[in-house]
Write a protein that holds these residues in place. Structure first.
Motif, mmCIF file in Angstrom:
data_model
loop_
_atom_site.group_PDB
_atom_site.id
_atom_site.type_symbol
_atom_site.label_atom_id
_atom_site.label_comp_id
_atom_site.label_asym_id
_atom_site.label_seq_id
_atom_site.Cartn_x
_atom_site.Cartn_y
_atom_site.Cartn_z
ATOM 1 N N THR A 135 -24.898 4.896 -25.375
ATOM 2 C CA THR A 135 -25.637 4.718 -24.265
ATOM 3 C C THR A 135 -25.965 3.248 -24.200
ATOM 4 O O THR A 135 -26.827 3.076 -23.136
ATOM 5 C CB THR A 135 -26.977 5.715 -24.277
ATOM 6 N N ARG A 184 -19.704 9.498 -23.788
ATOM 7 C CA ARG A 184 -21.296 9.775 -23.303
ATOM 8 C C ARG A 184 -21.184 11.545 -23.332
ATOM 9 O O ARG A 184 -20.181 12.038 -22.728
ATOM 10 C CB ARG A 184 -21.550 9.186 -22.368
ATOM 11 N N PRO A 185 -22.363 11.870 -23.409
ATOM 12 C CA PRO A 185 -23.548 11.614 -23.937
ATOM 13 C C PRO A 185 -23.753 11.298 -25.382
ATOM 14 O O PRO A 185 -22.741 11.782 -26.304
ATOM 15 C CB PRO A 185 -24.827 12.499 -23.354
ATOM 16 N N CYS A 219 -30.321 4.160 -21.774
ATOM 17 C CA CYS A 219 -30.924 5.486 -21.384
ATOM 18 C C CYS A 219 -31.667 6.269 -22.294
ATOM 19 O O CYS A 219 -32.588 7.020 -21.996
ATOM 20 C CB CYS A 219 -29.920 6.299 -20.414
ATOM 21 N N CYS A 270 -33.226 7.826 -17.690
ATOM 22 C CA CYS A 270 -31.752 8.246 -17.323
ATOM 23 C C CYS A 270 -31.480 7.370 -16.279
ATOM 24 O O CYS A 270 -32.268 7.055 -15.312
ATOM 25 C CB CYS A 270 -31.869 9.676 -16.896
ATOM 26 N N ARG A 271 -30.152 7.082 -16.171
ATOM 27 C CA ARG A 271 -29.634 6.047 -15.173
ATOM 28 C C ARG A 271 -28.688 6.869 -14.193
ATOM 29 O O ARG A 271 -28.039 6.364 -13.542
ATOM 30 C CB ARG A 271 -28.869 4.819 -15.748
ATOM 31 N N ASN A 272 -28.700 8.317 -14.579
ATOM 32 C CA ASN A 272 -27.823 9.190 -13.859
ATOM 33 C C ASN A 272 -26.176 8.716 -13.780
ATOM 34 O O ASN A 272 -25.625 8.538 -12.794
ATOM 35 C CB ASN A 272 -28.343 9.156 -12.409
ATOM 36 N N CYS A 273 -25.866 8.340 -14.981
ATOM 37 C CA CYS A 273 -24.440 7.924 -15.047
ATOM 38 C C CYS A 273 -23.421 9.254 -15.054
ATOM 39 O O CYS A 273 -22.464 9.050 -14.533
ATOM 40 C CB CYS A 273 -24.290 7.474 -16.481
ATOM 41 N N GLY A 274 -24.296 10.520 -14.959
ATOM 42 C CA GLY A 274 -23.191 11.679 -14.659
ATOM 43 C C GLY A 274 -22.740 12.328 -15.885
ATOM 44 O O GLY A 274 -22.199 13.525 -15.944
ATOM 45 N N ALA A 275 -22.951 11.747 -17.224
ATOM 46 C CA ALA A 275 -22.514 12.206 -18.402
ATOM 47 C C ALA A 275 -23.314 13.490 -18.801
ATOM 48 O O ALA A 275 -22.604 14.427 -19.593
ATOM 49 C CB ALA A 275 -22.374 11.065 -19.581
ATOM 50 N N CYS A 276 -24.148 13.458 -18.899
ATOM 51 C CA CYS A 276 -24.959 14.776 -19.264
ATOM 52 C C CYS A 276 -25.117 15.801 -17.987
ATOM 53 O O CYS A 276 -24.597 15.607 -16.777
ATOM 54 C CB CYS A 276 -26.570 14.414 -19.350
ATOM 55 N N ILE A 326 -27.957 14.331 -24.454
ATOM 56 C CA ILE A 326 -28.159 13.418 -25.527
ATOM 57 C C ILE A 326 -28.956 14.308 -26.564
ATOM 58 O O ILE A 326 -29.783 15.035 -26.393
ATOM 59 C CB ILE A 326 -29.199 12.379 -25.160
HETATM 60 S S1 SF4 Z 1 -26.846 11.058 -17.761
HETATM 61 FE FE1 SF4 Z 1 -27.226 11.038 -20.024
HETATM 62 S S2 SF4 Z 1 -26.098 9.395 -20.786
HETATM 63 FE FE2 SF4 Z 1 -26.011 9.166 -18.642
HETATM 64 S S3 SF4 Z 1 -27.752 7.629 -18.225
HETATM 65 FE FE3 SF4 Z 1 -28.647 9.641 -18.026
HETATM 66 S S4 SF4 Z 1 -29.329 10.290 -19.963
HETATM 67 FE FE4 SF4 Z 1 -28.043 8.569 -20.190
#
Ligand code: SF4
Length: 833
Positions: A256, A269-270, A571, A576-582, A589
């Motif tokens: 991350t 990710r995550p 993150c 969280c940066r809201n990348c979408g992976a979670c 994570i």
């Molecule tokens: S969605 Fe998960 S991997 Fe993506 S920025 Fe948020 S916490 Fe990190």
């Protein structure tokens, strides 16, 4: 009267003539050789690169373990044959077959291809074509295997899509069993190919090109919990030296940190960490099952593993007494705490790798590398102070917004690190940015050939210093990687054209020929620049139907931030940066649990008393396919098997301790032997030598067998001092068994000297071989020659030299002969074999 001839198969005859034949012999420890008649599903796992590369790949070992754990599934392996082997197979009309059972790919239900990097694409075509499988999915019919690919390249599946029936996007642990389930049910119900493909298309993460409708998205597969997949516990142990000849212990998946060029960091990710207790169990089992003496802790950034210090400490407690080394291949500068450096110092001191990636702070901010020059220099100082003799630095050129000052920055940083080392070595590795799909740099222009060569040339001049060695990635290879990374389905035609022009092993600098690709590009009417160009942020991108779990808005925002030089923090640390992976409560994570206190042994191993040293002699045979192992390969297989058997080998002192095991004389590759010797020193003794031999044999590859283990007294001479000569039996091909053969043998024996030409290290020399030959006799009925060669003044002759002369055969024909060393003659009596 003619002789009976040889009993060699055609494949064996080829193996005697190709480079590194142990690539093709199979029979490795832990290979799954199953009863094929009991298997309802047969899978060939194919890796489009050489054996030594493919065997280092963890993913293939994981899938192999999962599939073979099923009682009704046989999974076997095949690797791309080196061009010399390919030529032999084609000339002999033989098909490419699996290592486990020698079955051609065409006879499997499913062929799974691992797509790890773009420059292996042409090898995929070799695998299919030589295996008897139609190249294009559209040409395959009922009865042909279904060909499915997976791996990082499937995140842009289009360039290779026409060659596959399906591609898997994402992680394979769960989906491989779902795919196998489709096949098992289909076989039960007698379904045809088209129905199988329909069912595959219904699985999550599967892209079936022939059934895919525009606009349909393919979401990557992710496993929630690595602890549920503690694999592989019994990895197949390669016979030859491979790229990573050690246990790969995957401590975490995903990253991350958010480096904007890094596809692996984005698509995996995550972050999911494995618990230390699971890792310790895996390490114990894998060491027991392999006899390796090194464990590599794998992850995209091993220093980010939250329990790295306690894990390293515990692994050291357990294994340092057994001389098991630990390696951490991917460390980020900012994760290197003084304590971590100290822990690493205890386990490895060969070379230390740091990846600043860019030469100035401004550019490091553009790529979101997140470390400073002060960090780098401080780390370099600590590393050199810790006793390391060299540091490797990795940089990239072609990063967006790169200026002249950034190139200067690379050279300056290398010189500064060198000064920290006060005369110690700095190795600088330089690659060109290949913008990858599903990263914030997926829109960025890749620099062209002239520009790359100019930047490399500038750095070559700036880094001319005897304490700096400079290595750069081939600019032409980077161009092709970039072309395929962001290409579309039109490139399949290009791959096939280049392959038909002879492109093979394009990732190997000694095999790569850019001219072939230039011709193929011209023929296919494809312009490199079109694929390497800057992409508009509103234009549709070919790979966008693949959902790698990353929101497009996140990638775009990251790209725009890179243009401003703004950073995005990790993150895991700053939200969280809201990348979408979670994705919901499951895909998130996952941090490793703390190491349980009970894991620490009550008494450190080092404190235990060392038992007395004893000497032993192993008498072993090398027959069948194992005759194609080199001396070094036999030595490592036997050393590992002795370790696995529970015998406690004694080690040399010093920084790189070696087991005390010595082999008398090297037997040539291709030659069988019924009586080989190895002397070893043990800490402690052996109560039951026959039982110990049985345990060693259980861990040896097929064809190597310990016949007996004998005690050697402390005052007895070493093997080298007591070997007097060898007896050989040679199977004669019918053409060599001429009417005048007895006469030729008689003539040879009657000659006072016989001079042969010898080639070695590029130099030709002449040698009189007659003094070494004690006797040669012919058995026409058996179709064999018996030959005794002795040592004179510590030297002897090679059987091939005598046979070439007596039989009048050329080099290749002699190498194809079946020769068995039947006896080793020892001082004070003959060998007992
Ligand atoms: S969605 Fe998960 S991997 Fe993506 S920025 Fe948020 S916490 Fe990190």
């Amino acid at each position: 009267m003619s002789c009976n001839g040889t009993d060699m198969s055609r494949l064996e005859a080829f193996l005697a003539l190709v480079e590194k034949p142990s690539r093709y012999t199979g029979g490795e420890a832990n290979a799954a050789v199953k009863d094929r008649s009991a298997c309802r599903l047969r899978v060939a796992l194919a890796f489009p690169d050489a054996y030594e590369v493919g065997m280092s790949h963890l993913g293939l070992q994981i899938l192999y373990a999962i599939l073979n754990a099923h009682p009704h599934i046989c999974a076997e392996r095949v690797y791309a044959p080196w061009p010399d082997m390919e030529a032999r197979l084609r000339a002999g009309g033989l098909r490419l077959s699996t290592l486990e059972s020698g079955t051609p790919l065409a006879a499997f239900d499913l062929v799974g291809v691992s797509l790890q990097y773009e420059l292996s694409y042409t090898n995929v075509l070799t695998l299919l074509d030589l295996g008897g499988v139609p190249l294009r999915a559209k040409d395959r019919r009922d009865g042909d295997p279904v060909v499915i690919a997976g791996g990082p390249c499937a995140f842009n599946p289009l360039p290779m899509a026409p060659f596959f029936d399906a591609l898997v996007v994402g992680e394979g642990e769960e989906v491989i069993s779902e795919i196998a389930g489709v096949f098992l049910r289909a076989k039960q119900r007698g379904l045809q190919r088209a129905e199988v493909l329909e069912r595959l298309a219904a699985l999550g993460g599967l892209y079936v090109p022939s059934l895919h409708r525009g606009g349909q998205r393919v979401r990557k597969r992710v496993i929630a919990d690595l602890d549920r997949w503690p694999l592989p516990l019994k990895p197949v142990v390669p016979l030859m030296n491979t790229i990573h000849d050690r246990i790969s212990l995957e401590i975490a998946r995903g990253c991350t940190r958010g480096c904007r060029f890094c596809q692996a960091g984005m698509v995996w990710r995550p972050v999911r960490e494995r618990n230390p207790s699971t890792l310790l169990t895996m390490a114990d089992e894998a060491l027991r099952a392999t006899g390796y003496d090194e464990i590599s802790l794998l992850s995209l950034s091993s220093g980010d593993y939250s329990k790295i210090e306690p894990l390293l400490g515990e692994l050291m407690n357990r294994y340092s007494g057994r001389r098991v080394a630990l390696g951490l291949p991917s460390l980020r500068v900012e994760t290197l705490t003084p304590r971590l450096i100290e822990e690493i110092r205890r386990v490895r001191k060969t070379s230390f790798t740091i990846a600043p990636e860019a030469g100035t702070q401004r550019l490091r901010d553009v790529i979101n590398k997140g470390n400073t020059e002060a960090d780098l220099l401080e780390t370099a100082r600590r590393v050199f102070d810790g006793g390391w003799k060299s540091i490797k630095l990795y940089f990239m050129i072609g990063l967006p917004g790169e200026r002249d000052e950034d190139l200067e920055g690379i050279a300056d940083l290398a010189h500064r690190v060198m000064r920290e080392g006060k005369g110690r070595q700095v190795t600088l590795g330089l690659s060109t940015l290949v913008p990858k799909p599903h990263t914030p740099f997926q829109w960025v222009r890749q620099i062209g050939l002239e520009e790359t060569l100019a930047k490399q040339g500038h750095l070559k001049r700036r880094l001319a210093n005897r304490n700096i060695s400079f290595k750069w990635h081939d600019a032409r290879m980077s161009l092709l990687e970039g072309l395929f990374s962001r290409g579309d389905e039109r490139l399949a035609d290009l791959v096939e054209r280049a392959w038909r022009r002879g492109a093979r092993f394009d990732g190997w600098s000694d095999r790569f020929l850019f001219e072939r690709w230039e011709e193929a590009l011209r023929d296919a009417g494809i312009r490199l620049e079109e694929h390497l160009r800057q992409r508009g942020t509103s234009e549709p991108l070919p790979w966008e139907f693949v959902d790698a779990g990353l929101d497009r808005d996140f990638l775009l925002a990251e790209y725009e931030k890179s243009l401003r030089g703004d950073q995005t923090p990790d993150c895991r640390r700053e939200g969280c940066r809201n990348c979408g992976a979670c994705d919901g409560p499951l895909i998130a994570i996952r941090e490793a649990a703390a190491l349980p206190d009970a894991a620490a042994p009550a008494v450190p191993e080092a404190a235990a008393a060392v038992p007395p040293v004893t000497r032993w002699r192993l008498v072993f045979a090398k027959t069948g396919m194992s005759r194609f192992l080199s001396h070094l390969e036999v030595s490592s297989a036997l050393t590992r098997a002795v370790k696995r058997s529970g015998l406690s080998l004694r080690y040399s002192e010093g920084f790189h301790p070696h087991p005390k095991i010595s082999f008398a004389f090297a037997t040539a590759v291709g030659m069988e032997s019924l009586e080989e010797f190895a002397d070893l020193q043990l800490e402690g003794g052996i109560d039951d030598a026959a039982a110990a031999a049985g345990r060693v044999n259980a861990a040896l590859p097929r064809g190597l067998e310990v016949r007996r283990i004998e005690r050697v007294g402390s005052g007895e001479p070493s093997l080298a001092k007591i070997v007097r000569g060898f007896r050989y039996r040679v199977w004669l091909p019918p053409a060599s068994c001429t009417e005048d053969l007895e006469e030729r043998i008689g003539g040879f024996l009657a000659s006072p000297s016989v001079i042969v030409e010898r080639e070695g290290k590029g130099k030709a020399s002449r040698k009189d071989v007659r003094p070494y030959v004690q006797g040669i006799s012919l058995d026409r009925g058996g179709g064999t020659l018996e030959m005794t060669l002795m040592f004179v003044d510590g030297r002897t002759a090679r059987p091939a030299e005598i046979l070439g002369h007596v039989l009048g055969l050329g080099d290749e024909a002699v190498r194809s002969l079946r020769i068995v060393k039947t006896q080793t003659l020892l001082e004070g009596g003959e060998g007992k074999g």
